[in-house]
Design a protein around this motif. Structure first.
Motif, mmCIF file in Angstrom:
data_model
loop_
_atom_site.group_PDB
_atom_site.id
_atom_site.type_symbol
_atom_site.label_atom_id
_atom_site.label_comp_id
_atom_site.label_asym_id
_atom_site.label_seq_id
_atom_site.Cartn_x
_atom_site.Cartn_y
_atom_site.Cartn_z
ATOM 1 N N ASP A 136 0.809 -1.228 0.000
ATOM 2 C CA ASP A 136 0.000 0.000 0.000
ATOM 3 C C ASP A 136 0.837 1.271 0.000
ATOM 4 O O ASP A 136 0.490 2.263 0.641
ATOM 5 C CB ASP A 136 -0.975 0.008 1.185
ATOM 6 N N GLY A 137 1.980 1.245 -0.706
ATOM 7 C CA GLY A 137 2.783 2.452 -0.875
ATOM 8 C C GLY A 137 3.731 2.770 0.262
ATOM 9 O O GLY A 137 4.208 3.898 0.368
ATOM 10 N N ILE A 138 4.020 1.790 1.123
ATOM 11 C CA ILE A 138 4.927 2.014 2.252
ATOM 12 C C ILE A 138 6.042 0.963 2.208
ATOM 13 O O ILE A 138 5.788 -0.219 2.033
ATOM 14 C CB ILE A 138 4.186 1.938 3.599
ATOM 15 N N ARG A 139 7.282 1.437 2.369
ATOM 16 C CA ARG A 139 8.460 0.563 2.429
ATOM 17 C C ARG A 139 9.321 1.021 3.595
ATOM 18 O O ARG A 139 9.244 2.173 4.016
ATOM 19 C CB ARG A 139 9.268 0.658 1.128
ATOM 20 N N ARG A 140 10.175 0.119 4.106
ATOM 21 C CA ARG A 140 11.045 0.518 5.213
ATOM 22 C C ARG A 140 12.381 -0.202 5.175
ATOM 23 O O ARG A 140 12.518 -1.267 4.576
ATOM 24 C CB ARG A 140 10.371 0.303 6.555
ATOM 25 N N LYS A 141 13.351 0.436 5.853
ATOM 26 C CA LYS A 141 14.670 -0.133 6.098
ATOM 27 C C LYS A 141 14.924 -0.046 7.595
ATOM 28 O O LYS A 141 14.838 1.047 8.175
ATOM 29 C CB LYS A 141 15.765 0.647 5.374
ATOM 30 N N VAL A 142 15.222 -1.172 8.213
ATOM 31 C CA VAL A 142 15.603 -1.192 9.628
ATOM 32 C C VAL A 142 17.095 -0.886 9.678
ATOM 33 O O VAL A 142 17.904 -1.630 9.119
ATOM 34 C CB VAL A 142 15.279 -2.544 10.290
ATOM 35 N N LEU A 143 17.459 0.195 10.337
ATOM 36 C CA LEU A 143 18.845 0.649 10.383
ATOM 37 C C LEU A 143 19.529 0.097 11.634
ATOM 38 O O LEU A 143 19.263 -1.016 12.042
ATOM 39 C CB LEU A 143 18.873 2.180 10.328
ATOM 40 N N ALA A 144 20.382 0.871 12.245
ATOM 41 C CA ALA A 144 21.107 0.426 13.437
ATOM 42 C C ALA A 144 20.141 0.179 14.590
ATOM 43 O O ALA A 144 19.132 0.872 14.728
ATOM 44 C CB ALA A 144 22.146 1.470 13.839
ATOM 45 N N HIS A 145 20.484 -0.832 15.420
ATOM 46 C CA HIS A 145 19.648 -1.118 16.580
ATOM 47 C C HIS A 145 20.397 -1.954 17.603
ATOM 48 O O HIS A 145 21.382 -2.618 17.301
ATOM 49 C CB HIS A 145 18.361 -1.810 16.176
ATOM 50 N N SER A 146 19.906 -1.837 18.828
ATOM 51 C CA SER A 146 20.368 -2.644 19.955
ATOM 52 C C SER A 146 19.118 -3.023 20.732
ATOM 53 O O SER A 146 18.008 -2.696 20.312
ATOM 54 C CB SER A 146 21.325 -1.836 20.843
ATOM 55 N N ASP A 147 19.272 -3.661 21.883
ATOM 56 C CA ASP A 147 18.092 -3.958 22.703
ATOM 57 C C ASP A 147 17.412 -2.687 23.194
ATOM 58 O O ASP A 147 16.217 -2.687 23.471
ATOM 59 C CB ASP A 147 18.483 -4.804 23.919
#
Length: 110
Positions: A15-26
């Motif tokens: 539905d026109g939405i995309r994402r990238k999960v970038l840096a992360h920790s707990d």
């Protein structure tokens, strides 16, 4: 931890939405979310604190009972469990920061 954006796969949410999960920790997570014009981020809530920075575009955001139009350079805070969502008025990109991190966004355990 260094994260090179070009190496991160784009996830199509439909539905026109995309994402990238970038840096992360707990403890925290950064996510790029791309919206096509007219795309709707459905109203929802979660137990995480969230900051949203508008990198580009124009959006109508609802947070709790308040609705406002925001554009590039604006930032919003969403407290845990508050209902929020948006409509993309002009194609754009949001940078979301969550604490703690969103395990439901990760395909692989950290």
């Amino acid at each position: 931890m260094f994260v090179h954006n070009a190496l991160i796969p784009m996830e199509d949410l439909g539905d026109g939405i995309r994402r990238k999960v970038l840096a992360h920790s707990d403890n925290m997570m950064s996510v790029e979310v791309y919206f096509e014009k007219g795309a709707i981020g459905a109203m929802h809530s979660h137990p995480h604190e969230q900051l949203t920075y508008v990198l580009s575009g124009v959006f109508e955001f609802t947070i709790g009972n308040e609705k406002r139009v925001v554009k590039a350079g604006d930032t919003m805070y969403k407290e845990p469990e508050i209902e929020h969502g948006c409509v993309c008025i002009d194609e754009g990109v949001l940078i979301d920061t969550f604490t703690p991190m969103r395990r439901d966004f990760c395909k692989y355990p950290i």
